[in-house]
Design a protein around this motif. Structure first.
Motif, PDB file in Angstrom:
ATOM      1  N   VAL A 111       0.831 -10.800 -11.029  1.00 44.50           N
ATOM      2  CA  VAL A 111       0.220  -9.526 -11.432  1.00 44.50           C
ATOM      3  C   VAL A 111       1.213  -8.620 -12.138  1.00 44.50           C
ATOM      4  N   GLY A 112       2.400  -8.458 -11.561  1.00 44.05           N
ATOM      5  CA  GLY A 112       3.382  -7.570 -12.151  1.00 44.05           C
ATOM      6  C   GLY A 112       4.141  -6.803 -11.091  1.00 44.05           C
ATOM      7  N   VAL A 113       4.753  -5.697 -11.492  1.00 44.16           N
ATOM      8  CA  VAL A 113       5.594  -4.902 -10.611  1.00 44.16           C
ATOM      9  C   VAL A 113       4.829  -3.666 -10.151  1.00 44.16           C
ATOM     10  N   PHE A 114       4.846  -3.449  -8.833  1.00 46.24           N
ATOM     11  CA  PHE A 114       4.286  -2.232  -8.252  1.00 46.24           C
ATOM     12  C   PHE A 114       5.454  -1.331  -7.856  1.00 46.24           C
ATOM     13  N   ARG A 115       5.397  -0.082  -8.264  1.00 43.25           N
ATOM     14  CA  ARG A 115       6.467   0.855  -7.923  1.00 43.25           C
ATOM     15  C   ARG A 115       5.896   2.257  -7.823  1.00 43.25           C
ATOM     16  N   THR A 116       6.683   3.144  -7.272  1.00 41.77           N
ATOM     17  CA  THR A 116       6.247   4.528  -7.153  1.00 41.77           C
ATOM     18  C   THR A 116       7.419   5.464  -7.398  1.00 41.77           C
ATOM     19  N   ASP A 117       7.112   6.597  -8.009  1.00 43.45           N
ATOM     20  CA  ASP A 117       8.130   7.637  -8.201  1.00 43.45           C
ATOM     21  C   ASP A 117       8.152   8.603  -7.021  1.00 43.45           C
ATOM     22  N   ARG A 118       7.158   8.486  -6.146  1.00 37.82           N
ATOM     23  CA  ARG A 118       7.074   9.359  -4.972  1.00 37.82           C
ATOM     24  C   ARG A 118       7.050   8.463  -3.733  1.00 37.82           C
ATOM     25  N   PRO A 119       8.226   8.046  -3.266  1.00 33.69           N
ATOM     26  CA  PRO A 119       8.278   7.095  -2.158  1.00 33.69           C
ATOM     27  C   PRO A 119       7.681   7.672  -0.883  1.00 33.69           C
ATOM     28  N   PRO A 120       7.197   6.814  -0.022  1.00 32.52           N
ATOM     29  CA  PRO A 120       6.635   7.284   1.248  1.00 32.52           C
ATOM     30  C   PRO A 120       7.726   7.808   2.175  1.00 32.52           C
ATOM     31  N   LEU A 121       7.314   8.583   3.159  1.00 37.53           N
ATOM     32  CA  LEU A 121       8.213   8.936   4.252  1.00 37.53           C
ATOM     33  C   LEU A 121       8.244   7.731   5.185  1.00 37.53           C
ATOM     34  N   ARG A 145       0.827  -1.204   0.000  1.00 38.18           N
ATOM     35  CA  ARG A 145       0.000   0.000   0.000  1.00 38.18           C
ATOM     36  C   ARG A 145       0.864   1.258   0.000  1.00 38.18           C
ATOM     37  N   ALA A 146       1.999   1.185   0.694  1.00 36.16           N
ATOM     38  CA  ALA A 146       2.844   2.372   0.850  1.00 36.16           C
ATOM     39  C   ALA A 146       3.517   2.788  -0.456  1.00 36.16           C
ATOM     40  N   ILE A 147       3.668   1.857  -1.400  1.00 34.83           N
ATOM     41  CA  ILE A 147       4.351   2.215  -2.648  1.00 34.83           C
ATOM     42  C   ILE A 147       3.388   2.303  -3.824  1.00 34.83           C
ATOM     43  N   GLU A 148       2.101   2.235  -3.552  1.00 37.83           N
ATOM     44  CA  GLU A 148       1.138   2.448  -4.621  1.00 37.83           C
ATOM     45  C   GLU A 148       1.130   3.926  -5.011  1.00 37.83           C
ATOM     46  N   PRO A 149       0.998   4.217  -6.295  1.00 39.85           N
ATOM     47  CA  PRO A 149       0.880   5.630  -6.702  1.00 39.85           C
ATOM     48  C   PRO A 149      -0.347   6.265  -6.049  1.00 39.85           C
ATOM     49  N   THR A 150      -0.180   7.438  -5.482  1.00 39.95           N
ATOM     50  CA  THR A 150      -1.286   8.118  -4.810  1.00 39.95           C
ATOM     51  C   THR A 150      -1.304   9.585  -5.196  1.00 39.95           C
ATOM     52  N   ASP A 190      14.598  -0.092  -3.284  1.00 37.29           N
ATOM     53  CA  ASP A 190      14.044   0.143  -4.621  1.00 37.29           C
ATOM     54  C   ASP A 190      12.624   0.707  -4.617  1.00 37.29           C
ATOM     55  N   PHE A 191      11.944   0.582  -3.488  1.00 41.26           N
ATOM     56  CA  PHE A 191      10.544   0.967  -3.399  1.00 41.26           C
ATOM     57  C   PHE A 191       9.724   0.361  -4.535  1.00 41.26           C
ATOM     58  N   GLN A 192       9.911  -0.920  -4.720  1.00 40.33           N
ATOM     59  CA  GLN A 192       9.090  -1.653  -5.661  1.00 40.33           C
ATOM     60  C   GLN A 192       8.880  -3.075  -5.164  1.00 40.33           C
TER      61      GLN A 192
END
Length: 302
Positions: free
Chosen positions: A163-173, A121-126, A155-157
């Motif tokens: 399903v595939g790879v989950f990643r985010t360009d805006r990592p959580p704090l 959940r923390a690395i889902e795009p939001t 890597d925050f992914q």
């Protein structure tokens, strides 16, 4: 933004940081590095992450670590009950007769049946501010999970094979806490910024009490902070934390107490000490001595 801005923002949420904490949070935010907070239980490590989420407007996502935690509890799992219902529905409608086994399996392991745990959940795009990921008491997890955690924080992914790879360009704090029941491995510490959280000094603890218990008498706030400081010096099994200081001040206020005395301390000590052995140690030291020192320090800072 500066450390002073961080301090102001946290203070507005009821958390009074010292300069070291404010600077560490500022660097973690600007450098986009996880922040590892170590210290005794009750010094406000978890509360800092909660206040940071309120200050930034990001969602607080909490992962409570414990012995034996693994990816199914921390990252993702499959909703087996929902998968079974879907399978029975396809059988009831006859859909399964016209669907290949591979196609049906692909349906069952699609994202609609995926249970997203804290790390995923923390690395889902939001939209909006990035979330605050609190990894609480990481020292309770085992070595294997800590190694897996290091990989995700690097890597925050997350890869879900079906399903595939989950990643985010805006990592959580990311805020990790440890009560140091065991040493966190060097590899994880190198990935993080580090800060040892001490119990607050007398003046800051008085301010915390006044902020969190606004109706407390000024003299009583100082005496309670001084008494807790004295208790921490007794080498107790579980020294009282800031939360216990606040609880004690609140309890005394409900009782209508304006000052500490031997009787009120004896009857309310259970709000601040939670082990029989600690009560016995205080009794051996002398409740009267604790009260005397608290009153004297309160007068000194009047």
């Amino acid at each position: 933004m500066t450390p002073a801005d961080v301090s102001t923002a946290l203070s507005a949420q009821g958390y009074l940081p010292d300069e070291g904490i404010a600077t560490s949070v500022f660097l973690a935010m600007t450098l986009r590095r996880p922040l590892l907070l170590e210290g005794e239980a009750g010094v406000g490590k978890t509360e800092l992450a909660k206040s940071l989420a309120k200050a930034t407007g990001g969602e607080l996502i909490r992962l409570q670590c414990y012995e034996g935690i693994d990816a199914s509890q921390a990252v993702y799992d499959w909703d087996y009950a929902k998968q079974l219902l879907h399978l029975r529905a396809t059988e009831a409608t006859g859909e399964s007769q016209s669907t290949t086994a591979d196609a049906l399996e692909a349906e069952l392991y699609g994202e609609r049946f995926l249970i997203k745990r804290a790390l995923l959940r923390a690395i889902e795009p939001t939209e909006g501010p990035p979330p605050v990921l609190l990894i609480d008491e990481v020292d309770r997890a085992d070595d294997e999970f800590e190694a897996y955690l290091l990989e995700i924080l690097s890597d925050f992914q997350v890869t879900v094979p079906e399903v595939g790879v989950f990643r985010t360009d805006r990592p959580p704090l990311v805020v990790l806490t440890s009560n140091r029941t065991r040493d966190v491995h060097d590899a994880l510490k190198r990935r993080c910024l580090y800060h040892w959280v001490e119990h607050p000094d007398f003046d800051r603890e008085v301010e915390i009490v006044k902020l969190r218990v606004p109706d407390v008498d000024d003299v009583l706030a100082k005496q309670v902070a001084a008494a807790v400081e004295g208790l921490r010096a007794l080498n107790l099994y579980k020294p009282p934390g800031v939360a216990e200081t606040i609880d004690w001040a609140t309890a005394l206020g409900r009782l209508g107490a304006k000052r500490l005395d031997d009787s009120v301390v004896e009857h309310t000590l259970g709000t601040v000490l939670k082990y029989r052995e600690d009560h016995q140690r205080v009794e051996q030291h002398g409740i009267g001595e604790i009260v005397k020192q608290a009153i004297e320090k309160g007068l000194l800072h009047a």
